[in-house]
Scaffold this motif. Structure first.
Motif, PDB file in Angstrom:
ATOM      1  N   TRP A  45      -5.978   6.015  -7.330  1.00  0.00           N
ATOM      2  CA  TRP A  45      -5.924   4.550  -7.288  1.00  0.00           C
ATOM      3  C   TRP A  45      -7.328   3.968  -7.140  1.00  0.00           C
ATOM      4  CZ3 TRP A  45      -7.687   0.963  -3.842  1.00  0.00           C
ATOM      5  CH2 TRP A  45      -7.329  -0.369  -4.135  1.00  0.00           C
ATOM      6  N   THR A  46      -8.141   4.556  -6.267  1.00  0.00           N
ATOM      7  CA  THR A  46      -9.489   4.044  -6.025  1.00  0.00           C
ATOM      8  C   THR A  46     -10.350   4.125  -7.281  1.00  0.00           C
ATOM      9  OG1 THR A  46      -9.379   4.607  -3.678  1.00  0.00           O
ATOM     10  CG2 THR A  46     -11.570   4.333  -4.625  1.00  0.00           C
ATOM     11  N   ASN A 102      -4.122  -2.683   9.790  1.00  0.00           N
ATOM     12  CA  ASN A 102      -4.950  -2.914   8.614  1.00  0.00           C
ATOM     13  C   ASN A 102      -6.383  -3.255   9.023  1.00  0.00           C
ATOM     14  OD1 ASN A 102      -6.107  -5.024   6.542  1.00  0.00           O
ATOM     15  ND2 ASN A 102      -4.577  -3.854   5.408  1.00  0.00           N
ATOM     16  N   GLY A 145      -3.656   7.428   2.654  1.00  0.00           N
ATOM     17  CA  GLY A 145      -3.357   8.594   1.825  1.00  0.00           C
ATOM     18  C   GLY A 145      -3.478   9.892   2.596  1.00  0.00           C
ATOM     19  N   ALA A 183      -4.397   8.462  -3.456  1.00  0.00           N
ATOM     20  CA  ALA A 183      -5.341   7.447  -3.004  1.00  0.00           C
ATOM     21  C   ALA A 183      -6.617   7.494  -3.831  1.00  0.00           C
ATOM     22  CB  ALA A 183      -5.652   7.650  -1.527  1.00  0.00           C
ATOM     23  N   GLU A 227      -9.158   1.873   3.609  1.00  0.00           N
ATOM     24  CA  GLU A 227      -7.766   1.699   4.045  1.00  0.00           C
ATOM     25  C   GLU A 227      -6.837   2.591   3.237  1.00  0.00           C
ATOM     26  OE1 GLU A 227      -4.696  -0.142   6.379  1.00  0.00           O
ATOM     27  OE2 GLU A 227      -6.873  -0.287   6.568  1.00  0.00           O
ATOM     28  N   VAL A 228      -6.982   2.542   1.928  1.00  0.00           N
ATOM     29  CA  VAL A 228      -6.119   3.332   1.052  1.00  0.00           C
ATOM     30  C   VAL A 228      -6.357   4.827   1.271  1.00  0.00           C
ATOM     31  CG1 VAL A 228      -5.594   3.882  -1.360  1.00  0.00           C
ATOM     32  CG2 VAL A 228      -5.877   1.493  -0.650  1.00  0.00           C
ATOM     33  N   ILE A 234       0.842  -1.200   0.000  1.00  0.00           N
ATOM     34  CA  ILE A 234       0.000   0.000   0.000  1.00  0.00           C
ATOM     35  C   ILE A 234       0.876   1.248   0.000  1.00  0.00           C
ATOM     36  CG2 ILE A 234      -1.634   1.379   1.354  1.00  0.00           C
ATOM     37  CD1 ILE A 234      -2.914  -1.277   2.277  1.00  0.00           C
ATOM     38  N   GLU A 293       2.552   1.618  -3.412  1.00  0.00           N
ATOM     39  CA  GLU A 293       1.573   2.029  -4.425  1.00  0.00           C
ATOM     40  C   GLU A 293       1.245   3.512  -4.331  1.00  0.00           C
ATOM     41  OE1 GLU A 293      -0.940   2.154  -7.524  1.00  0.00           O
ATOM     42  OE2 GLU A 293       0.245   0.387  -6.998  1.00  0.00           O
ATOM     43  N   LEU A 294       1.247   4.046  -3.125  1.00  0.00           N
ATOM     44  CA  LEU A 294       0.933   5.462  -2.936  1.00  0.00           C
ATOM     45  C   LEU A 294       2.167   6.356  -3.064  1.00  0.00           C
ATOM     46  CD1 LEU A 294      -1.695   5.310  -0.044  1.00  0.00           C
ATOM     47  CD2 LEU A 294      -2.082   5.614  -2.496  1.00  0.00           C
ATOM     48  N   GLY A 348      -5.608  -5.248   0.681  1.00  0.00           N
ATOM     49  CA  GLY A 348      -4.534  -4.416   0.172  1.00  0.00           C
ATOM     50  C   GLY A 348      -4.810  -3.999  -1.255  1.00  0.00           C
ATOM     51  N   VAL A 349      -3.840  -3.379  -1.873  1.00  0.00           N
ATOM     52  CA  VAL A 349      -4.055  -2.795  -3.192  1.00  0.00           C
ATOM     53  C   VAL A 349      -4.133  -3.828  -4.309  1.00  0.00           C
ATOM     54  CG1 VAL A 349      -3.139  -0.506  -2.689  1.00  0.00           C
ATOM     55  CG2 VAL A 349      -1.560  -2.330  -3.341  1.00  0.00           C
TER      56      VAL A 349
END
Length: 328
Positions: free
Chosen positions: A185-186, A151, A173, A182, A168-169, A70, A73-74, A308-309
């Protein structure tokens, strides 16, 4: 054996993942000096722990692979001063970033090793990351001046959904001042899920048994974890959805009685997928199970099947295996 079991005691779509993972290579806005970052102070309640951040954390240790991913990814790799507990291979898009982060322990570090990294934030993937017996509870770390996050799959109270992945993301973020990343990505994740759903409109749900591990009993996915929703979204039906936890043990007699037509094997650790298949196929108790009779298996890396992502793209990977006819 994954830390998941201990925590329970109290085609990956690279186009979705690559753009944001690349952010980790550039300047990290949370480390710039000057005026206070926009959006701070920020207060969040995570798994019953309320924390106010006056600024983004700068020295982070991640405990468990999916929360590390995560962060990567961010685009927050430069905030990581250490990581621990890798369940399986990181995604190709994350490899370069992951290699730049010190691995401070193969499993969980001792409290002394953790404190030696001088973190201001510890991010745990499973409840076992903050085990009381190891002196690493969230209260212990708060007493040492360290903020924490767990998490959400460990503390939703009910069934974990894809909305919890997005939450979560989003909260991570916001914590690090990159809410825009974030949100981006979403949006991509929601589009991926919509595409998968459109391709499965007319399929019959396949009864699925998840085999994580186990010999005397079957350690499997229950109804509360994100894995259960992923199975549903991939055109399956988890035969142990009534197990009131994310992961738990079932008897082999229960597996037989519930007649799964497909078995999803979680791939991680020292036991290979081939060894797991062999154990299942050679068990005389299971010989009449439809999935065993037809040798119908699907495989997911463990990191695909936790909160997770990877989860949105992994739904498509699982759907392709459960319903290959849908892609024809």
């Amino acid at each position: 054996m994954s830390s998941r079991r201990h925590a329970l005691i109290p085609a990956v779509l690279l186009p979705l993942l690559l753009p944001l993972a690349a952010c980790g290579a550039g300047p990290d806005p949370v480390r710039q000096s000057g005026a206070p970052a926009d959006g701070f102070p920020y207060t969040v309640t995570n798994c019953g722990v309320k924390t106010t951040f006056e600024a983004p954390p700068k020295r982070v240790v991640t405990m468990n692979q999916h929360v590390t991913e995560i962060m990567i990814e961010l685009g927050l790799t430069k905030s990581l001063v250490g990581t621990a507990w890798l369940d399986d291979k990181v995604l190709p898009a994350y490899e370069k970033a992951y290699r730049s982060v010190p691995v401070i322990a193969e499993e969980y570090p001792s409290k002394e090793k953790l404190l030696a990294e001088n973190p201001d934030f510890v991010y745990g993937g499973y409840a076992s990351a903050f085990a009381a017996k190891d002196g690493r509870t969230r209260d212990d770390l708060k007493g040492a001046g360290i903020d924490t996050r767990l998490n959400l799959e460990n503390c939703t109270g009910g069934k974990t959904s894809m909305d919890d992945v997005f939450r979560e993301v989003a909260e991570v973020g916001r914590t690090f001042g990159v809410a825009d990343r974030a949100a981006k990505w979403t949006a991509g994740a929601r589009a991926t899920l919509a595409t998968t759903a459109a391709g499965l409109e007319d399929v019959r749900p396949v009864p699925v048994f998840v085999y994580d591990s186990g010999d005397k009993t079957a350690f499997t996915a229950g109804g509360k974890g994100i894995g259960n929703e992923m199975i549903n979204r991939a055109g399956g039906r988890n035969v142990f959805a009534d197990l009131d936890k994310s992961f738990g043990d079932a008897t082999w007699e229960q597996v037989v009685a519930r007649e799964p037509e497909a078995i999803v094997i979680y791939d991680y650790g020292a036991t290979t997928v081939a060894q797991k298949k062999k154990r299942l196929l050679e068990d005389p108790v299971l010989k009449d199970v439809p999935a065993i009779r037809n040798k119908r298996f699907a495989v997911l890396p463990l990191s695909d099947a936790v909160l997770g992502v990877r989860a949105p793209a992994a739904v498509q990977r699982l759907a392709d295996q459960l319903h290959p006819e849908a892609g024809e």
